[in-house]
Design a protein around this motif. Structure first.
Motif, PDB file in Angstrom:
ATOM      1  N   UNK A 562      30.509  20.786   2.959  1.00  0.00           N
ATOM      2  CA  UNK A 562      31.248  21.311   1.134  1.00  0.00           C
ATOM      3  C   UNK A 562      31.914  21.297   1.539  1.00  0.00           C
ATOM      4  N   UNK A 563      33.264  21.178   2.462  1.00  0.00           N
ATOM      5  CA  UNK A 563      34.541  21.146   2.081  1.00  0.00           C
ATOM      6  C   UNK A 563      34.725  19.274   2.244  1.00  0.00           C
ATOM      7  N   UNK A 564      34.230  18.700   2.404  1.00  0.00           N
ATOM      8  CA  UNK A 564      33.821  17.190   2.257  1.00  0.00           C
ATOM      9  C   UNK A 564      34.189  16.642   0.744  1.00  0.00           C
ATOM     10  N   UNK A 565      32.765  17.589  -0.037  1.00  0.00           N
ATOM     11  CA  UNK A 565      32.399  17.025  -0.842  1.00  0.00           C
ATOM     12  C   UNK A 565      33.021  17.612  -1.945  1.00  0.00           C
ATOM     13  N   UNK A 566      33.949  18.623  -1.494  1.00  0.00           N
ATOM     14  CA  UNK A 566      35.104  18.787  -2.733  1.00  0.00           C
ATOM     15  C   UNK A 566      36.054  18.186  -3.041  1.00  0.00           C
ATOM     16  N   UNK A 567      36.839  16.808  -1.995  1.00  0.00           N
ATOM     17  CA  UNK A 567      37.374  15.441  -1.265  1.00  0.00           C
ATOM     18  C   UNK A 567      36.873  14.924  -2.079  1.00  0.00           C
ATOM     19  N   UNK A 568      35.631  14.610  -3.355  1.00  0.00           N
ATOM     20  CA  UNK A 568      35.494  13.418  -2.979  1.00  0.00           C
ATOM     21  C   UNK A 568      33.567  13.147  -3.547  1.00  0.00           C
ATOM     22  N   UNK A 569      33.180  12.374  -4.340  1.00  0.00           N
ATOM     23  CA  UNK A 569      31.914  12.513  -4.590  1.00  0.00           C
ATOM     24  C   UNK A 569      31.391  11.926  -3.815  1.00  0.00           C
ATOM     25  N   UNK A 570      29.620  11.663  -3.289  1.00  0.00           N
ATOM     26  CA  UNK A 570      28.745  10.427  -2.312  1.00  0.00           C
ATOM     27  C   UNK A 570      27.512  10.397  -3.041  1.00  0.00           C
ATOM     28  N   UNK A 571      27.114   9.468  -2.736  1.00  0.00           N
ATOM     29  CA  UNK A 571      25.868   9.151  -3.362  1.00  0.00           C
ATOM     30  C   UNK A 571      24.529   9.832  -3.186  1.00  0.00           C
ATOM     31  N   UNK A 572      24.815  10.201  -1.887  1.00  0.00           N
ATOM     32  CA  UNK A 572      23.607  10.983  -1.154  1.00  0.00           C
ATOM     33  C   UNK A 572      24.649  11.512   0.505  1.00  0.00           C
TER      34      UNK A 572
END
Length: 655
Positions: A562-572
């Motif tokens: 969740x912390x990584x997703x706060x820094x940017x978006x991914x496809x999957x």
């Protein structure tokens, strides 16, 4: 004229008295001599008028009454008190006795001179007998109630005051009758029950419903508690008026303690049996997995040594992969036995399925077993998982072949059977497809049949079978809503029947069929976040994805993801399910709240996921790169073929 009228009136009065037969009406002179006699007196006492007139009335009394002067006392009382009335035994002419009500009134002249007495007697023998019978009945009932010691039986008035008390009540509650009669029955309830209004509620329910029954703790005189069953019934008068309640209480403390001890003993036995089963399961799993690990470790060790010397390692890698595949199969069998595997239930044409297995059966069973199929011209489809059904039939066929060391015939047949309600304890009412695998081999005795479904039970000898085949098929059948039956006799062969429910018209697989997808290269690469708390598994998963051409970021826990997703978006996002703190399914829920369009694939090494998580793509461990590629491709196609990483600002920073 007046004299004639008086004589006529006297005659009418005489006629009236003589006509009365239910009462003995006659006159006595002042000394007690009978001077008149009516028909009622003759009927009661048996004397005709000429037999008794002139006789003293004391002859109607018993010898005991005569001896104690009762006749003279009766006349004295009537003369001086103006009236005498009594009940007692009187004597007839034949000597028999009857119970009489007697009234004696003095007869006086207008100036008060005593002329004699009027005596009226009524025979009350029948009424007294009825009253006596009622009294005796009540006494017997009272003695019955008083003699009961196992039940407290007592009465309470409409407001709950105790009005009677038996020996059983004294024994159960400790109060004697003098101590408790007049007290309210709420005294027997605990303080918390009284505060909750249970006593008054019990009376209200008994009055309204006609009966009240309950079990609970009650209080004895010494303050100790006992577990009681209590029944309260209303007592009503013939006109329906509530007169009170009958209360019956039984002390069930000993029975409750015995039941609790029995339950504890059963739990202990169940725990022992469970531990025994776990011990067998653990031992069997350890034995089989140690064999497989020995192959994997040995092959990889040899491969590493050969690789260092520049030798060919392909054979050892193939051995390690084969052992790993066997381990995956063993795990699936264990999950099938435990009925924990995920089934893709759908309509299955059993005839077509068996025909499609023909080549597989021939190559697996070898030339020693001749396979024969017997199917009806028309057969309803079954509701099952086709892949697992193939595996189940293959297991049964292998068992049948192993039961015929010298070779023989294996018959696979099918039929549609209707099962009525209550006909089979293992099957619900409905129609079933019965698939039978029959051999003419060694057969089994009753003891072997009883244990045949146990995990790791086998008669094939060490190294010749895991003992999970039948248990797997049994678990699979039950998960489909069916059953497995075994019929066998030593030397006469065995028939194993797989019962599967007939599919409904709208039965379909809830899971889409997997289309074959290329491993890599045809679509643009994705940016994927891989999440797993096991670093070895995470490294392998990331490596497979990178080999497919995707860019992969790694997180060792759900919060890190969740912390990584706060820094940017991914496809999957590809995440393991069984992680501490926050599971993969919970991570997927959190991602759905933050990024509703971001797909999540859940990888699991166990069969069960939360119900709401089943709608998400999943991948079962262990998996190969091809399976991972197909799952990712299916998710990509569900996204419409595009990627979030087409936007430059969507790429995660390097980690």
């Amino acid at each position: 004229m007046i004299t004639a009228a008086l004589e006529q009136a006297d005659n009418r009065f005489e006629l009236l008295v003589q006509s009365v037969t239910d009462y003995a009406i006659y006159m006595l002179d002042p000394d007690g001599i009978v001077i008149s006699w009516n028909a009622g007196a003759r009927r009661f006492k048996g004397y005709a008028a000429n037999e008794i007139i002139g006789q003293h009335f004391s002859r109607f009394y018993t010898p005991e009454d005569q001896a104690t002067g009762i006749p003279a006392l009766a006349l004295y009382t009537a003369e001086h008190d103006g009236r005498f009335e009594a009940e007692g035994w009187r004597v007839r002419k034949d000597g028999s006795q009857f119970w009489a009500n007697v009234v004696i009134d003095p007869i006086r002249t207008p100036d008060g001179q005593l002329l004699g007495f009027a005596k009226v007697t009524r025979d009350l023998t029948e009424r007294r007998a009825a009253q006596e019978a009622l009294r005796e009945s009540e006494e017997r009932f009272r003695m019955l109630v008083q003699s009961v010691t196992d039940y407290a039986i007592y009465m309470i008035d409409p407001v709950g005051t105790v009005t009677s008390w038996n020996a059983g009540a004294e024994r159960a509650k400790g109060y004697c009758a003098q101590e408790i009669i007049g007290q309210n029955f709420a005294l027997f309830y605990s303080e918390e029950d009284r505060l909750a209004g249970l006593p008054s509620r019990a009376l209200h329910m008994a009055q309204r419903e006609g009966r009240f029954e309950s079990e609970g703790w009650r209080i004895r005189k010494d303050g100790s508690r006992f577990w009681a069953n209590a029944v309260i019934d209303p007592i009503r008068a013939p006109d329906g008026r509530l007169m009170g309640f009958a209360k019956i209480t039984r002390d069930l403390t000993e029975r409750r303690e015995a039941q609790r001890a029995l339950d504890e003993a059963r739990d202990a036995i169940f725990q022992t049996q469970k531990m025994d089963a776990i011990g067998k399961l653990t031992g069997g799993v350890a034995h089989d997995f140690n064999n497989l690990l020995a192959v994997i470790v040995g092959s990889l060790d040899l491969a590493r040594r050969r690789l260092a010397n520049g030798g060919d390692i392909a054979r050892y890698l193939d051995n390690a992969m084969t052992a790993a595949d066997r381990g995956a199969t063993l795990t699936q069998r264990m999950l099938a036995f435990a009925r924990k595997q995920e089934l893709k239930l759908q309509s299955v044409d059993c005839v077509a399925l068996v025909q499609g297995m023909a080549e597989l059966l021939r190559t697996t069973l070898g030339a020693s077993a001749l396979i024969e199929t017997r199917f009806p011209l028309a057969l309803q489809t079954a509701y099952a998982d086709p892949a697992q059904l193939e595996l189940a039939l293959l297991n049964l066929a292998v068992n049948a072949r192993d039961a015929m060391p010298e070779g023989g015939r294996i018959v696979i047949d099918a039929a549609e059977i209707a099962v009525s309600a209550g006909e089979r304890p293992d099957l619900a009412e409905g129609r079933y497809v019965r698939l039978c695998v029959t051999d003419n081999g060694e057969g089994m005795d009753a003891a072997t049949i009883e244990r045949a479904r146990e995990p790791f039970f086998t008669t094939k000898g060490v190294g010749k079978g895991t003992g999970l085949g039948l248990s797997m098929v049994h678990g699979f059948a039950q998960q489909c809503g069916g059953s497995l039956t075994i019929a066998s006799q030593p030397g006469l062969g065995t028939t194993v029947a797989l019962w599967l429910p007939v599919a409904q018209d709208d039965s379909a697989s809830p899971f889409p069929a997997e289309d074959a997808q290329p491993l890599a290269g045809q679509d643009a690469p994705l940016v994927i976040l891989a999440v797993d708390d096991d670093n070895l598994v995470l490294t392998n998963t990331a490596g497979m994805l990178e080999e497919l051409g995707h860019t992969v970021f790694q997180a060792s826990s759900a919060p890190d993801a969740l912390r990584l997703l706060e820094q940017g978006m991914v496809d999957l996002v590809v995440t393991d399910h069984a992680m501490p703190g926050m599971t993969g399914a919970q991570l997927a829920d959190a991602i759905e709240q933050l990024h509703p369009d971001l797909p999540v694939i859940i990888i699991t090494g166990f069969a069960e996921l939360p119900p709401h998580a089943s709608r998400r793509p999943r991948l079962d461990k262990p998996f190969r790169q091809a399976e991972l590629a197909r799952t990712v491709a299916a998710v990509r196609h569900g996204m419409g073929g595009g990627t979030y990483s087409d936007r430059p600002d969507s790429i995660l920073p390097p980690c």
